[in-house]
Enzyme design. Structure first.
Site, PDB file in Angstrom:
ATOM      1  N   CYS A 259      -0.840   3.882  -6.578  1.00  0.00           N
ATOM      2  CA  CYS A 259      -1.721   3.225  -5.605  1.00  0.00           C
ATOM      3  C   CYS A 259      -1.922   1.812  -6.114  1.00  0.00           C
ATOM      4  O   CYS A 259      -2.165   1.610  -7.322  1.00  0.00           O
ATOM      5  CB  CYS A 259      -3.054   3.982  -5.532  1.00  0.00           C
ATOM      6  SG  CYS A 259      -4.353   3.089  -4.642  1.00  0.00           S
TER       7      CYS A 259
ATOM      8  N   CYS B 146       0.863  -1.175   0.000  1.00  0.00           N
ATOM      9  CA  CYS B 146       0.000   0.000   0.000  1.00  0.00           C
ATOM     10  C   CYS B 146       0.906   1.233   0.000  1.00  0.00           C
ATOM     11  O   CYS B 146       1.708   1.405   0.927  1.00  0.00           O
ATOM     12  CB  CYS B 146      -0.871  -0.034   1.255  1.00  0.00           C
ATOM     13  SG  CYS B 146      -1.934   1.402   1.462  1.00  0.00           S
TER      14      CYS B 146
END
Ligand code: DGL
Length: 293
Positions: free
Chosen positions: A199, A89
């Site tokens: 992302c 992440c």
């Protein structure tokens, strides 16, 4: 070594060996794009994946909340016997990797937007970056730009709404396409020829991006580089599993009901694995939901 385990104190854990699993986590389903690359690069490794979908998106949370969740999930994975951890992440890496690295004793890999590779490949010297607002405003991202942007102009756009779409398994609805187009059009108008996916949820939108931008944007996704970095790290710590484990399907866990995760893993990764619900309480979630212990 006979007797080694018995010399441990009650709360001590034996150091994991090469047959132990690698832990991977994300705020939700995005880390599955990293898991896909890890499986392709390291087919012998056992994997445990945690999607913190109950608390996604992290990109709309405050910094302390993200650090709190990353620590709690990292500790949970260590408790499951993980020999290494992939923080799959960008947002959690940007806010928490230094602290997680300091507190956990296992080797760790984080992810960050591919500013350096984008600056290397862009011919027009205009690069678009799509990432969460938290990643874009982090000191870590600013330092990446300072170090590697060189003469490239980076157009940074927060992808509000994109993580939520992927969490719903929406990778192509008209509403999503319109949202994505509103983010990409200014980059294309400014002459961008390269797009950084900052992302881990966004690689699941690659087809949608292609439908909008055609071949005008080359996409920079760092998941393969992360898998290679994990490979090097396991090698360096003599933790690489060289024999195929009998259970090659990853163990999937979700802090939500797991249904979207099961669907996305089946549709996009062709992995038909069940997803176990898990509660991983942390300081901040206990404050918000005191009945969770
Ligand atoms: N996959 C996460 C990332 O790479 C998404 C963060 C979020 O939940 O907003 O940043």
């Amino acid at each position: 070594m006979p007797g080694a385990a018995s010399s441990l104190k009650p709360n001590e854990r034996a150091a994991p060996d090469a047959s132990a699993p690698v832990g991977i986590f994300d705020s939700g389903l995005g880390g599955l794009s990293v898991l896909r690359a890890v499986r392709a690069t390291l087919p012998h490794e056992r994997l445990i994946y945690v999607a913190d979908s109950r608390y996604a998106p992290y990109g709309e949370r405050d910094d302390d909340f993200i650090v709190d969740r990353a620590m709690a999930i990292g500790e949970w994975l260590v408790g499951q016997g993980a020999k290494a951890l992939v923080v799959a992440c960008n947002t959690a890496t940007a806010q928490s990797i230094a602290l997680v690295r300091e507190r956990l004793t296992i080797p760790l890999v984080g992810v960050e937007p591919g500013v350096k590779p984008a600056a290397t490949v862009s011919k027009s010297r205009v690069v678009g970056v799509l990432a969460t607002a938290v990643t874009l405003r982090s000191a870590r991202f600013q330092s990446l730009l300072d170090r590697y942007a060189g003469d490239c102009r980076f157009i940074c756009q927060a992808g509000h709404g994109l993580v939520q779409a992927v969490e719903r398994c929406d990778t192509s609805s008209p509403a999503l396409m319109a949202l994505l187009e509103s983010y990409l059009a200014p980059m294309l108008d400014a002459g961008a020829d390269t797009l950084v996916l900052g992302c881990t949820h966004y690689p699941f939108l690659d087809r949608a991006i292609r439908d909008i931008a055609g071949e005008r944007l080359q996409i920079v996704d760092t998941s393969v580089a992360i898998a290679r970095q994990l490979d090097r790290l396991l090698d360096a710590h003599a933790l690489k599993n060289l024999v195929t484990p009998p259970d090659t399907l990853p163990r999937f866990h979700s802090t939500a009901d797991g249904e979207s995760q099961r669907q996305l893993a089946a549709a996009l990764l062709r992995l038909d694995a069940k997803v176990e619900h898990v509660d991983i309480p942390s300081r901040r979630t206990r404050l918000a939901e005191p009945d969770i212990v």
